[in-house]
Design an enzyme around this catalytic site. Sequence first.
Site, PDB file in Angstrom:
ATOM      1  N   ASP A  21       0.803  -1.316  -0.175  1.00 52.74           N
ATOM      2  CA  ASP A  21      -0.053   0.018   0.079  1.00 52.74           C
ATOM      3  C   ASP A  21       0.886   1.229  -0.184  1.00 52.74           C
ATOM      4  OD1 ASP A  21      -2.321   1.542   0.041  1.00 52.74           O
ATOM      5  OD2 ASP A  21      -2.479   1.467   2.313  1.00 52.74           O
ATOM      6  N   GLY A  22       0.486   2.258  -0.831  1.00 46.33           N
ATOM      7  CA  GLY A  22       0.933   3.549  -0.626  1.00 46.33           C
ATOM      8  C   GLY A  22       1.913   4.015  -1.800  1.00 46.33           C
ATOM      9  N   GLY A  24       0.682   5.481  -4.594  1.00 45.56           N
ATOM     10  CA  GLY A  24      -0.113   6.661  -5.115  1.00 45.56           C
ATOM     11  C   GLY A  24       0.473   7.844  -4.160  1.00 45.56           C
ATOM     12  N   ARG A  25       0.179   7.713  -2.627  1.00 45.21           N
ATOM     13  CA  ARG A  25       0.789   8.619  -1.811  1.00 45.21           C
ATOM     14  C   ARG A  25       2.259   9.185  -1.857  1.00 45.21           C
ATOM     15  NH1 ARG A  25      -1.946   6.123   3.148  1.00 45.21           N
ATOM     16  NH2 ARG A  25      -1.848   4.371   1.875  1.00 45.21           N
ATOM     17  N   ARG A  34      -0.051   9.417  -9.782  1.00 47.57           N
ATOM     18  CA  ARG A  34      -0.011   8.338  -9.246  1.00 47.57           C
ATOM     19  C   ARG A  34       0.604   7.144  -9.686  1.00 47.57           C
ATOM     20  NH1 ARG A  34      -3.756   7.518  -4.915  1.00 47.57           N
ATOM     21  NH2 ARG A  34      -3.983   5.290  -5.523  1.00 47.57           N
ATOM     22  N   THR A  67     -10.487  -6.461  -6.069  1.00 53.83           N
ATOM     23  CA  THR A  67     -12.087  -6.190  -6.925  1.00 53.83           C
ATOM     24  C   THR A  67     -12.354  -4.576  -6.686  1.00 53.83           C
ATOM     25  OG1 THR A  67     -13.175  -6.785  -4.721  1.00 53.83           O
ATOM     26  CG2 THR A  67     -12.689  -8.312  -6.347  1.00 53.83           C
ATOM     27  N   ASN A  69     -10.315  -2.099  -6.716  1.00 58.41           N
ATOM     28  CA  ASN A  69      -9.492  -1.307  -7.405  1.00 58.41           C
ATOM     29  C   ASN A  69     -10.019  -1.006  -8.776  1.00 58.41           C
ATOM     30  OD1 ASN A  69      -6.392  -2.642  -6.131  1.00 58.41           O
ATOM     31  ND2 ASN A  69      -7.401  -0.701  -5.579  1.00 58.41           N
ATOM     32  N   ARG A  72     -11.148   2.653  -9.452  1.00 60.93           N
ATOM     33  CA  ARG A  72     -10.197   3.829  -9.646  1.00 60.93           C
ATOM     34  C   ARG A  72     -10.454   4.315 -11.115  1.00 60.93           C
ATOM     35  NH1 ARG A  72      -4.554   2.196  -6.223  1.00 60.93           N
ATOM     36  NH2 ARG A  72      -5.598   2.143  -4.246  1.00 60.93           N
TER      37      ARG A  72
END
Length: 246
Positions: A21-22, A24-25, A34, A67, A69, A72
């Site tokens: 995770d992370g 994009g940030r 992203r 699922t 995602n 987005r």
Amino acid sequence: MNTIDTINKENLPKHLAIIMDGNGRWAKEKGKLRVFGHENGVTAVRQTVENCAKLQIKFLTLYAFSTENWNRPKIEVETLMRLLVSSLKKELKTLTKNNIRLNAIGNISSLPKKAHRELNEVISKTKENTGMTLTLALSYGAREEIKNAIQQIAVKVKNNIISPENIDETIINTHLYTHDMPDVDLLIRTSGEHRISNFLLWQIAYAELYFVNVFWPDFSELHLVEAITNYQNRERRFGKTSEQLK
């Protein structure tokens, strides 16, 4: 500095799962799109897979695409699918060199044709490898997995293949995507978030959870070592008391 060479090999998780995770940030912090984060996340994947193979961890499962995602932005989804195809092509040599068998779980048929074809090709080319099994959770959702298992079992009950009173954990396990894998021993999530996000809900019933406050592209060998060392310092009781384990 601790490295994978300093880890106690006698007490490794047999099945390690990671929520990556992370991305994009991480990119946003750098003033980038992203997709830049996803592209750099691939490097962390390669390093982590190679390090786990060196440790001889038997099963590594990476949450690559949920699922949810699919909701987005279209350009981000298209980029993730493009990265999946290009990465699989590039990493086939790495998988072969490290004796890694590729596996995938989830609603794989929902992937774009090119990604689906490339995935199946690499799975086929690595199926004889006997080292670590690397599983990509793609278009994966744990609730959907459990729902599918219940539906399959219900059909067998209806057709008198299974009696309702004989349904136990073993039968449920055999109808999950992970039927040929052990339960998760250690679950790592990056980015500082403290949630499971619909990942392997059945399989993590007794997993040790480890949350690390770095975005996935920055996840390094050191972070992996710290997570496994932390795991080795925990007492896994599985409902028993400390005295019973002695």
